[in-house]
Design an enzyme around this catalytic site. Sequence first.
Site, PDB file in Angstrom:
ATOM      1  N   ASP A  16       0.976  -0.979  -0.005  1.00  0.00           N
ATOM      2  CA  ASP A  16      -0.017   0.238   0.097  1.00  0.00           C
ATOM      3  C   ASP A  16       1.088   1.113  -0.069  1.00  0.00           C
ATOM      4  OD1 ASP A  16      -2.580   1.360   0.345  1.00  0.00           O
ATOM      5  OD2 ASP A  16      -2.007   1.794   2.226  1.00  0.00           O
ATOM      6  N   ASP A  18      -0.320   5.161   0.780  1.00  0.00           N
ATOM      7  CA  ASP A  18      -0.797   5.953   1.811  1.00  0.00           C
ATOM      8  C   ASP A  18      -0.653   5.282   3.228  1.00  0.00           C
ATOM      9  OD1 ASP A  18      -1.201   8.244   0.133  1.00  0.00           O
ATOM     10  OD2 ASP A  18      -3.216   7.430  -0.252  1.00  0.00           O
ATOM     11  N   ASP A 214      -1.397  -0.511   6.159  1.00  0.00           N
ATOM     12  CA  ASP A 214      -1.760   0.157   7.298  1.00  0.00           C
ATOM     13  C   ASP A 214      -3.087   0.153   7.717  1.00  0.00           C
ATOM     14  OD1 ASP A 214      -2.233   2.041   5.481  1.00  0.00           O
ATOM     15  OD2 ASP A 214      -2.388   3.698   7.023  1.00  0.00           O
TER      16      ASP A 214
END
Length: 344
Positions: A16, A18, A214
């Site tokens: 991922d 961001d 995250d």
Amino acid sequence: MDSQTLIDAYDTLLLDLDGVVYLGRGAVPGAPEALRRAEERGVRLAYVTNNASRTPAAIAGHLSELGAPATPGDVVTSAQAAARLVAERVAPGSAVLVVGGMGLRAALRAHGLRPVSTALEEPAAVVQGIAPDLSYGLLSEGALAVRRGALFVAANADSTMPTGRGELPGNGAMTRVIAAATGVEPIVAGKPEPPLHRESMIRTGATRPLVVGDRLDTDIEGARNAGVDSLLVLTGVAGPLDLLTAGPRQRPTYLAADLSALHRPYTAPERDGGGWTCAGWAARWAGERLRLEGGGEPSDGLRAACAAAWEAAGDDRADEDAVKDVLAPLLRGDALSGGPGPRG
């Protein structure tokens, strides 16, 4: 994992962006260095993002500026997954109304579809993705087309997106405008739904991928849905309390403070009598409260605490009040990376 480092078991990292590699325009500390080391070891890097606003070339350029190894071919976006989903369901060359940015338009063109901006073009589908200049007028055109029977596809359903200023409304929040106005729910292409993972596997040819993210509700649940291993890093949205109270579909295979953990042996928690231990930490239940004792790397303590909380919760979620006492020893000083507070 014996003397092996965590990354040794995998041929591809599905990363991922961001909250994992960058926050806003700036790099997560240490992330570019960890990714360069991974590439030097021959591990394939694929940047898999629910953000559909930018093209792979723009994203790769940003990553390169931050010092992370990236080419446009290394970037897999929810826009690409959405475009493939639409292309498989409408006639070649069909008009598709884009409620979003250039990333969606470029992905649709790559599949031979014709991006348009008005319902007057009689589009076969409406595809929505986040864009900083998303207007009421464009949302209205999308609603008109969906009401007339156009296929409705959302690049992703993220309710928020992390930035350097905090969490802002994401595409999932914006798609509610068209859904509420038409009564039609979109088909979602991005994480945690299967289309984006499928797109990643098609583009990378991975056989032993590790999903790194995250967020529990997109990255980790998406990995679970795909049946592959996952690593949750505490540099973005999810924090310790989120992990402790995670349901079965959102529990990662591994958890760590940041991407540097890829290059160290992973210390897994172990069952020990009535509790769980990990390195210098021990997590045990005292009546209806989870207690954590010991010291050392806070991420090891969190692993022990999560093992104890998840075992007790089984197929449910652990009660927040029952597990929150373990946060004090974990968050003492600057013990763990993550956002501003226990939830990150």
